[in-house]
Design a protein around this motif. Structure first.
Motif, PDB file in Angstrom:
ATOM      1  N   VAL A 143      31.533  46.710  45.775  1.00  0.00           N
ATOM      2  CA  VAL A 143      31.443  45.535  44.972  1.00  0.00           C
ATOM      3  C   VAL A 143      32.596  44.650  45.215  1.00  0.00           C
ATOM      4  O   VAL A 143      33.740  45.274  45.291  1.00  0.00           O
ATOM      5  N   ARG A 144      32.261  43.566  45.328  1.00  0.00           N
ATOM      6  CA  ARG A 144      33.360  42.542  45.645  1.00  0.00           C
ATOM      7  C   ARG A 144      33.763  41.894  44.372  1.00  0.00           C
ATOM      8  O   ARG A 144      33.477  40.743  43.961  1.00  0.00           O
ATOM      9  N   ASP A 145      34.728  42.749  43.728  1.00  0.00           N
ATOM     10  CA  ASP A 145      35.315  42.218  42.512  1.00  0.00           C
ATOM     11  C   ASP A 145      36.215  40.927  42.784  1.00  0.00           C
ATOM     12  O   ASP A 145      36.223  40.138  41.832  1.00  0.00           O
ATOM     13  N   ASP A 146      36.610  40.826  43.953  1.00  0.00           N
ATOM     14  CA  ASP A 146      37.517  39.572  44.201  1.00  0.00           C
ATOM     15  C   ASP A 146      36.614  38.278  44.617  1.00  0.00           C
ATOM     16  O   ASP A 146      37.182  37.300  44.696  1.00  0.00           O
ATOM     17  N   LYS A 147      35.340  38.507  44.446  1.00  0.00           N
ATOM     18  CA  LYS A 147      34.421  37.248  44.761  1.00  0.00           C
ATOM     19  C   LYS A 147      33.552  36.912  43.739  1.00  0.00           C
ATOM     20  O   LYS A 147      32.849  37.702  43.019  1.00  0.00           O
ATOM     21  N   ALA A 148      33.644  35.628  43.360  1.00  0.00           N
ATOM     22  CA  ALA A 148      32.819  34.894  42.454  1.00  0.00           C
ATOM     23  C   ALA A 148      31.561  34.379  43.035  1.00  0.00           C
ATOM     24  O   ALA A 148      31.442  34.517  44.385  1.00  0.00           O
ATOM     25  N   ILE A 149      30.352  34.060  42.263  1.00  0.00           N
ATOM     26  CA  ILE A 149      29.229  33.787  43.117  1.00  0.00           C
ATOM     27  C   ILE A 149      29.219  32.952  44.039  1.00  0.00           C
ATOM     28  O   ILE A 149      28.717  32.837  45.110  1.00  0.00           O
ATOM     29  N   GLU A 150      30.184  31.768  43.739  1.00  0.00           N
ATOM     30  CA  GLU A 150      30.172  30.715  44.807  1.00  0.00           C
ATOM     31  C   GLU A 150      30.934  31.354  46.110  1.00  0.00           C
ATOM     32  O   GLU A 150      30.899  30.569  47.123  1.00  0.00           O
TER      33      GLU A 150
ATOM     34  N   GLU B  26      28.920  53.725  37.492  1.00  0.00           N
ATOM     35  CA  GLU B  26      29.683  52.530  37.285  1.00  0.00           C
ATOM     36  C   GLU B  26      29.102  51.231  37.455  1.00  0.00           C
ATOM     37  O   GLU B  26      29.288  50.202  36.798  1.00  0.00           O
ATOM     38  N   LEU B  27      28.169  51.119  38.485  1.00  0.00           N
ATOM     39  CA  LEU B  27      27.551  49.963  38.603  1.00  0.00           C
ATOM     40  C   LEU B  27      26.378  49.558  37.443  1.00  0.00           C
ATOM     41  O   LEU B  27      26.261  48.314  37.195  1.00  0.00           O
ATOM     42  N   THR B  28      25.985  50.678  37.011  1.00  0.00           N
ATOM     43  CA  THR B  28      25.142  50.410  35.825  1.00  0.00           C
ATOM     44  C   THR B  28      25.981  49.822  34.679  1.00  0.00           C
ATOM     45  O   THR B  28      25.652  48.731  33.861  1.00  0.00           O
ATOM     46  N   GLU B  29      27.117  50.352  34.412  1.00  0.00           N
ATOM     47  CA  GLU B  29      27.998  49.682  33.421  1.00  0.00           C
ATOM     48  C   GLU B  29      28.542  48.566  33.646  1.00  0.00           C
ATOM     49  O   GLU B  29      28.605  47.485  32.784  1.00  0.00           O
ATOM     50  N   LEU B  30      28.590  48.048  34.906  1.00  0.00           N
ATOM     51  CA  LEU B  30      28.991  46.694  35.394  1.00  0.00           C
ATOM     52  C   LEU B  30      27.918  45.504  35.255  1.00  0.00           C
ATOM     53  O   LEU B  30      28.237  44.826  34.792  1.00  0.00           O
ATOM     54  N   LEU B  31      26.615  46.273  35.445  1.00  0.00           N
ATOM     55  CA  LEU B  31      25.525  45.056  35.442  1.00  0.00           C
ATOM     56  C   LEU B  31      24.721  45.149  33.994  1.00  0.00           C
ATOM     57  O   LEU B  31      24.075  44.006  33.761  1.00  0.00           O
TER      58      LEU B  31
END
Ligand code: AMP
Length: 573
Positions: free
Chosen positions: A553-560, A501-506
């Motif tokens: 994974v913090r889907d809810d968080k942007a880089i900021e 899943e992480l590979t797909e995401l990144l």
């Protein structure tokens, strides 16, 4: 000794608030059995040393009276006379909250009988030994009608009790003695009563697990007798326990750490004697951490012992549930097997278990408790691999000696990757201390804080993981410069499924690739646990997360929204 004397002493102990005075009372009680002219086994001192702690049987013995509160209430009500029934007992219990007080509130047949003999000194006086013998017989009652026979036997005892005696009999039967006498009290009382240094009493208690026997040997054979007491294959000892701790503290405390995988199963103590054990018929007995006999529930462990072992041993280890491939299953699965009494064969088909041994307490006639861990582990390897026998190390837990935190980190990673709980850190020089939760065994502390880090790089995996990204580079925000600064790499805590899943995401965010290494545009935030933060020249932040573990994974968080260097600095201090 009359049971009335015991009850009197118990009452005096109960009324005494000071620990030292309680020890003196117990010391006197033990010493007063000195003139015990009764013959028979066990000696009165043994019974008294157990009764005073509210035990009928030695700690190693998993026999129980197997009599519930309602059976006890029935026995009390019958002995208390025609006008009393169990409802009355229960009502009084609801009022006063303690069964001893309730029992003492009745007058029993025995007391009236004894009055006729004059102040209870006649031949009808109940002795400590009679109480013990009756309770042993009661414990042994089995099969149809045994519940009634138990109640009858107990009724017979209450019927001979004064109210004061009944108070302590009821508490003894229901394991609710609670007069303020703990194991330490009896240990100190034995030492004081027979003038023996406490450490020797303590050692004898550790190997025998029987306060009664230790009291008797201290009295009859003194220091030499106590020192000669040894482990007995077939009789469980208390398990050594672990504290939580960090790698850093362990490496500060010891020159090197012994590192082992921490298996997520149930503790077992395996006793094996190829010539058969004294207790029971077979060659093998398996005990739980609480010294319960769990042999019948774990036939695989018995089979393992019979196949692998050749000399009498006591081994310490863990039993783990495994899938068809032999990989560990979660702890809940082992529970389906561990104390099972019925349908074991069927349960075994559903969930298999396998033992992993990590310590050796006794091998071929030699007690090893006082030997350093490394020596015990060497003996363990020998007993499991045999001498010229076919190598079968399936049940052996490996041990690594190291002072290198990075090596420990990779052992931890490997343990997690293999589906185990993490690692244990042990002092290589330490003796085996039964029942102790000391600093010589430390389970790596669970992560307390987590950090939300930006993924800024990764590596392609190897072998079967070649198509997955793994080992993710983590960064935090430097608010002053607006840059991202690296704080570490995380490769642990991630299942194969999650890797996919992480590979797909990144993958869509890969900026550059060089060999296995990839740079990743800041887009994804990982929540990461860690043991601690150290300063480190390796990463641009100047800090490194020690033992980072992927959490989510913090889907809810942007880089900021990712954590900052300032927070890292704050967490470190
Ligand atoms: P805990 O139950 O969290 O206090 O952790 C201690 C328990 O971990 C022990 O009682 C064992 O049941 C278990 N354990 C698993 N692997 C090991 C090991 N290698 N050494 C000692 N204990 C272990």
């Amino acid at each position: 000794m009359e049971f009335a004397t015991f009850a009197d002493r118990a009452a005096a102990i109960e009324a005494e608030p000071a620990d030292l005075a309680i020890i003196e009372h117990v010391q006197d009680l033990l010493a007063d059995t000195d003139g015990d002219a009764e013959s028979g086994e066990p000696r009165t001192i043994e019974i008294v040393a157990r009764f005073v702690q509210g035990r009928v049987f030695p700690a190693w013995d998993s026999t129980t009276l197997d009599i519930g509160p309602s059976a006890c209430y029935e026995a009390i009500s019958r002995a208390a006379g025609r006008n009393v029934d169990t409802n009355d007992v229960e009502d009084r219990l609801a009022d006063v909250g303690e069964i001893g007080e309730v029992a003492a509130s009745y007058e029993f047949g025995g007391q009236q009988g004894l009055d006729a003999f004059g102040a209870g000194n006649g031949s009808g006086a109940l002795t400590v030994r009679e109480v013990y013998d009756d309770l042993v017989a009661l414990a042994a009652a089995e099969g149809e009608g045994s519940e009634d026979r138990k109640i009858d036997a107990l009724f017979g005892l209450f019927n001979r009790c004064s109210s004061d005696e009944a108070r302590y009999l009821a508490r003894l039967v229901l394991s609710e003695m609670r007069i303020g006498v703990g194991e330490g009290t009896v240990r100190d009382a034995i030492a004081a009563a027979f003038d023996i240094p406490q450490e020797h009493v303590e050692r004898a208690l550790q190997v025998s697990n029987d306060y009664g026997e230790v009291a008797r040997v201290a009295r009859d054979e003194g220091l030499d007798g106590l020192d000669a007491m040894a482990l007995e294959v077939g009789r469980p000892v208390q398990a050594m326990l672990a504290q939580t701790g960090t790698v850093t503290d362990a490496l500060e405390a010891w020159e090197e750490a012994a590192v082992e995988w921490k298996y997520d199963g149930a503790r077992i103590q395996l006793h094996y004697d190829p010539d058969g054990l004294e207790e029971g018929d077979g060659t093998t007995r398996v005990f739980s951490r609480n010294m319960e006999d769990v042999t019948a529930a774990l036939p695989e462990v018995v089979e393992f012992a019979e196949k692998t072992l050749a000399v009498p041993v006591i081994l310490d280890g863990e039993v783990v549930a495994v899938d068809d491939a032999g990989d560990p299953l979660p702890f809940q699965e082992v529970l389906k097997r561990f104390r099972r009494k019925h349908d074991v064969a069927k349960a075994r088909e559903d969930v298999a278990v396998r033992p992993v041994c990590f310590d050796c307490l006794h091998a071929d006639g030699v007690d090893l408790l006082e030997e350093p861990l490394t020596t015990r582990h060497e003996r363990l390897e020998v007993v499991l691999t045999g001498d010229g026998r076919p190598e079968d190390v399936a049940g052996l837990s490996l041990l690594w000696l190291t002072d290198d935190p990075d090596e420990i980190e990779s052992i931890d990673a490997e343990a997690l990757e293999s589906g185990h709980e993490g690692i244990m850190l042990k002092n290589p020089e330490s003796a085996y201390s039964p029942g102790r939760r000391g600093k010589n065994w430390r389970k790596r502390k669970p992560d307390v804080e987590t950090l939300d880090c930006v993924v800024t790089g990764a590596e392609w995996g190897e072998g079967r993981r070649a198509t997955f990204l793994g080992t993710f580079e983590l960064s935090v925000r430097n608010e002053t410069t607006g840059e991202l600064e690296t704080v570490g790499k995380v490769a642990t805590g991630i299942t194969d499924e999650q890797l996919a899943e992480l590979t797909e995401l990144l993958e869509p965010h890969i900026a550059t690739e060089e060999g296995q290494e990839v740079e990743i545009e800041p887009a994804v935030v990982f929540e990461v646990g860690y043991e601690e933060i150290q300063s480190s020249p390796t990463y641009s932040s100047g800090y490194a997360l020690r033992f980072p573990r992927f959490q989510a994974v913090r889907d809810d968080k942007a880089i900021e929204g990712a954590d900052t260097l300032e927070r890292v600095e704050r967490l470190r201090s």
